[in-house]
Each structure stands twice: as structure tokens, then as C-alpha cells.
Scaffold this motif. Structure first.
Motif, short mmCIF file in Angstrom:
data_model
loop_
_atom_site.label_atom_id
_atom_site.label_comp_id
_atom_site.label_asym_id
_atom_site.label_seq_id
_atom_site.Cartn_x
_atom_site.Cartn_y
_atom_site.Cartn_z
N LYS A 244 0.83 -1.20 0.00
CA LYS A 244 0.00 0.00 0.00
C LYS A 244 0.87 1.26 0.00
N PRO A 245 1.59 1.52 -1.07
CA PRO A 245 2.46 2.71 -1.11
C PRO A 245 1.65 3.98 -1.33
N ASP A 246 2.30 5.12 -1.16
CA ASP A 246 1.66 6.38 -1.56
C ASP A 246 1.51 6.39 -3.07
N VAL A 247 0.40 6.92 -3.52
CA VAL A 247 0.07 6.93 -4.95
C VAL A 247 -0.36 8.33 -5.35
N THR A 248 0.13 8.78 -6.50
CA THR A 248 -0.35 10.03 -7.09
C THR A 248 -1.30 9.72 -8.22
N LEU A 249 -2.50 10.29 -8.16
CA LEU A 249 -3.44 10.20 -9.27
C LEU A 249 -3.24 11.46 -10.10
N LEU A 250 -2.65 11.31 -11.28
CA LEU A 250 -2.30 12.44 -12.14
C LEU A 250 -3.33 12.59 -13.25
N ILE A 251 -3.98 13.75 -13.28
CA ILE A 251 -5.05 14.02 -14.25
C ILE A 251 -4.61 15.15 -15.17
N ALA A 252 -4.51 14.86 -16.45
CA ALA A 252 -4.15 15.87 -17.44
C ALA A 252 -5.42 16.56 -17.93
N ALA A 253 -5.39 17.89 -17.99
CA ALA A 253 -6.61 18.63 -18.35
C ALA A 253 -6.28 19.81 -19.26
N TYR A 254 -7.15 20.01 -20.23
CA TYR A 254 -7.06 21.20 -21.09
C TYR A 254 -8.48 21.72 -21.29
N ASN A 255 -8.76 22.88 -20.71
CA ASN A 255 -10.10 23.49 -20.80
C ASN A 255 -11.20 22.50 -20.38
N GLU A 256 -11.12 22.03 -19.14
CA GLU A 256 -12.07 21.04 -18.63
C GLU A 256 -12.94 21.61 -17.50
N GLU A 257 -13.16 22.89 -17.50
CA GLU A 257 -13.92 23.55 -16.43
C GLU A 257 -15.26 22.88 -16.17
N ASP A 258 -15.96 22.47 -17.21
CA ASP A 258 -17.32 21.97 -17.07
C ASP A 258 -17.42 20.62 -16.37
N ILE A 259 -16.34 19.84 -16.35
CA ILE A 259 -16.46 18.49 -15.79
C ILE A 259 -15.62 18.30 -14.52
N ILE A 260 -15.00 19.36 -14.04
CA ILE A 260 -14.15 19.24 -12.85
C ILE A 260 -14.94 18.75 -11.64
N GLY A 261 -16.14 19.26 -11.45
CA GLY A 261 -16.95 18.86 -10.32
C GLY A 261 -17.23 17.36 -10.32
N GLU A 262 -17.67 16.83 -11.47
CA GLU A 262 -17.95 15.40 -11.59
C GLU A 262 -16.69 14.57 -11.40
N LYS A 263 -15.59 15.04 -11.97
CA LYS A 263 -14.34 14.29 -11.87
C LYS A 263 -13.85 14.24 -10.43
N MET A 264 -13.93 15.35 -9.73
CA MET A 264 -13.48 15.37 -8.34
C MET A 264 -14.37 14.49 -7.46
#
Length: 390
Positions: free
Chosen positions: A48-68
């Protein structure tokens, strides 16, 4: 005519092998390996190591709420999953909206360099042993992080690919047929993994050991494929975790899907050239066999053979076996007619699943040639236009 017939049947064999035969052969080899070979590695789930979830985004304002909301539903020990967004040239409210979340790391560059440039930049700031990469417009199942991390208990595994799934929609356009294609592709990826190594990770969801990351050229079009295959080339395996999946909607229509397919085709050609050393079986063995069978043929060779079969077939009607070649020509013409009907039905919104599968198959192969033009016109540029989703 004899030489022409030999060429025709060689082409026919390669076409069959590329789209059907390799899957059959891989299935047989996996069955033999799992029956008579060494027992496969079984993870314990204790890693169970530390993990980074890396999300690449370009003009994604409309879906940030759902993604988070989706990110916060992921199951992993408290304090060990770190969410990082990297934005590259976003001109909408992506950065300001992300700044309202206190548990998110934001890496932003106002310059538009493309996804690969953004990932190169982000990796300079990440120190966790495992990095899980995903897209902003895909949604992950809650167990995916735990399932993916378990695969890294095997020290031979350097990369883990999750499964891409295409959301079913009410629309019946040809772009929605992508889901059918991905079911077969996922089947092949699973076989590849069980045989030796999956041939490239799905950019919608894959993970790597941070220590194995190598910066890529910023003009790289298929960052997920190049990144994962470079790890495989260094002696590690790409595991396939079909129970960890990323769900995304299909393209809005066939025009939007064409944007993706042109870029993917161009990226495939670019990737094969940059990874051409993997075609040396004396050095890479099984990895070389899988790379050529699953990727090189499909991206670089078989599409041309597919479209050459028709004129070859017509020429062979004047051979000594007109009945045989007449029957084969009839089958080819029927398939093309079915694909054309699928195209017409798609434009008129009619429901014809089989015809649209034939249309989508030809559509993918035609875009291989369009990818050549894309690669030439976008030389040195890794940025690309997003396809609209339904």
C-alpha cells in the motif's frame, strides 16, 4: 497470374492474421502456458504505497466537479492517495475552479505545449512510488486504485494498464460502435498480458513506477503507448487489470471520431518508428513477436493490403480459377456494400448495427492513411484538438 495469386493469398493471410488469427494464436499459447508453465504471480494486497493520481486537463472547467466527485469515491488508505491536476494552456476557468479544492495539487503552465509536455512537466514534481495517470473526461470505478497497485507486488511489473470502457448511449451512430471495437481490443490486451506483456497501456487509465518514467519528446502523439512500451523495452512487463476500468462517452458523431482516429493513426505510425528496435526478436523475443503481431501489422502494413485485395481479386478473375475468385470478389463487394450502407444509415440516423460495424472497420483503416497526412502536417507539435463527446 501465378505470382499474382501468391501475392493475393499472402495478403489474405496477413489480413486474417492481423484481425483474427493473432487473437486465436494468442489464446492457444496462453492456454498452453497456463496449463503447463509456471504458476502466475498472485498478489497479497499488502502493498500500500503512496500513490499520485495524475489528471491531465485542457479546458475542462465543465467536468471538474464530476471528476473530483469520482476521485473522492476511490477506495484507498486515507492519506496515501494524492490528487494532482496538470493543466497545459487552459484558457477557461479550469485553474480557478481547481483552486477551490483544498486537497488537490495544481501544476499549471499557461503555454500550450500538448499533453506530453504537460506530463513531462508534472513528473518533475511527483515523488510517490506509483503514479496512476488518467484523463479528465473519464470516470474510474471505486476499486481501481487498489486493484492496480496490487499488480506492482510483482517486481517484474513496471506498468499496469486498466481497461477502457465506452459508455452506452441512446444514440446509434457509428461512433458508438467504438465500444464494440474496444471489447475486442480489451480481450486481446488481456491475452497479451497473460502471454507475456500487454502491448501498450490505455491512456484513460494506467499506472507506472515513478522511477521508470522517462521524459518523452513533446511532439509525441501517443504518450501512453510510448511511455508504457519504453518500460517494456527496459525489461519490465505491462500487466493488464481488466477489473480496474475507466468509463468514457463515445465521440459525438463520426466527424468528431475522425479527429481521434486520425491522431491515433498518426501516433501509431510515429510510435512504431520510434520503437522500431522492438522488432528485433533476437533481442526482445516474445515482446517483439507481440509488438509486430498486435501493433506493427495493424498500424503500418495491413490497411494497405486490405485495400489492395480488391484490385488483385479483379485481376485474378482471368486466371484459371474464375469460379473461386468470382466467389471471393462477391464476398468483398458485399462487405464494401454493407459498409457503404452503414455509412448512409449513420448519416440518416437509422439503426443498423452490423452495417455500422463494417463501416467503422473500414473507417478505422481509411484513417490510417489520413494519419500519414496528419503526421506530416503536425510535425514537431504534440498538441491536438479534442473530440466532442456525446
Amino acid at each position: 497470374m501465378k505470382a499474382l495469386a501468391i501475392i493475393f493469398w499472402i495478403f489474405a493471410f496477413v489480413i486474417f492474421y492481423t484481425y483474427v488469427g493473432y487473437g486465436m494464436l494468442a489464446y492457444l499459447l496462453v492456454a498452453l502456458k497456463e496449463r503447463f508453465g509456471k504458476k502466475s504471480f498472485h498478489p497479497t494486497g499488502e502493498y500500500k504505497p503512496d500513490v499520485t493520481l495524475l489528471i491531465a486537463a485542457y479546458n475542462e472547467e465543465d467536468i471538474i466537479g464530476e471528476k473530483m466527485e469520482n476521485c473522492r469515491s476511490l477506495i484507498y488508505p486515507a492519506g496515501k492517495l494524492h490528487i494532482t491536476w496538470v493543466t497545459d494552456g487552459s484558457t477557461d476557468g479550469t485553474v480557478s475552479k481547481l483552486s477551490t479544492y483544498g486537497d488537490v495539487t495544481i501544476i499549471h503552465d499557461p503555454r500550450r505545449g500538448g499533453k506530453t509536455a504537460a506530463l513531462n512537466h508534472a513528473m518533475e514534481h511527483i515523488t510517490t512510488p506509483i503514479v496512476v495517470l488518467t484523463d479528465a473526461n473519464t470516470y474510474l470505478n471505486p476499486e481501481c486504485i487498489e486493484l492496480i497497485v496490487r499488480e506492482f507486488e510483482d517486481p517484474r511489473t513496471g506498468c499496469v494498464s486498466g481497461e477502457k470502457r465506452v459508455r452506452s448511449t441512446d444514440s446509434d451512430n457509428a461512433a458508438g460502435t467504438e465500444g464494440f471495437y474496444w471489447k475486442y481490443e480489451s480481450f486481446l490486451k488481456d491475452l497479451d498480458s497473460r502471454l507475456y506483456s500487454t502491448q501498450g497501456a490505455a491512456g484513460e487509465l494506467f499506472a507506472i513506477r515513478r522511477e521508470l518514467w522517462k521524459p518523452m519528446g513533446t511532439d509525441t502523439l501517443l504518450d501512453d503507448f510510448i511511455c508504457s512500451m519504453e518500460i517494456a523495452a527496459s525489461g519490465y512487463k505491462i500487466a493488464y487489470c481488466k477489473d480496474a476500468y475507466a468509463l468514457e462517452s463515445p465521440s459525438l458523431d463520426i466527424r468528431e471520431e475522425s479527429k481521434r482516429k486520425r491522431r491515433i493513426a498518426a501516433g501509431g505510425l510515429q510510435s512504431v518508428w520510434r520503437l522500431r528496435r522492438l522488432m528485433n526478436p533476437l533481442r526482445y523475443g516474445m515482446l517483439s513477436f507481440q509488438f509486430v503481431s498486435h501493433r506493427v501489422l495493424r498500424w503500418c502494413i495491413t490497411p494497405s493490403l486490405l485495400f489492395l485485395e480488391l484490385p488483385l481479386n479483379i485481376a485474378l478473375l482471368w486466371s484459371g480459377k474464375p469460379l473461386l475468385y468470382g466467389i471471393l470478389l462477391a464476398f468483398q463487394l458485399a462487405f464494401y456494400a454493407l459498409a457503404l450502407y452503414g455509412m448512409a444509415a449513420d448519416r440518416k440516423g437509422r439503426k443498423t448495427r452490423i452495417a455500422k460495424v463494417a463501416y467503422y472497420f473500414l473507417f478505422m483503416n481509411v484513417n490510417t492513411f489520413r494519419g500519414m497526412a496528419y503526421l506530416a502536417s503536425h510535425r514537431g507539435n504534440g498538441a491536438w484538438e479534442k473530440a466532442k463527446r456525446s
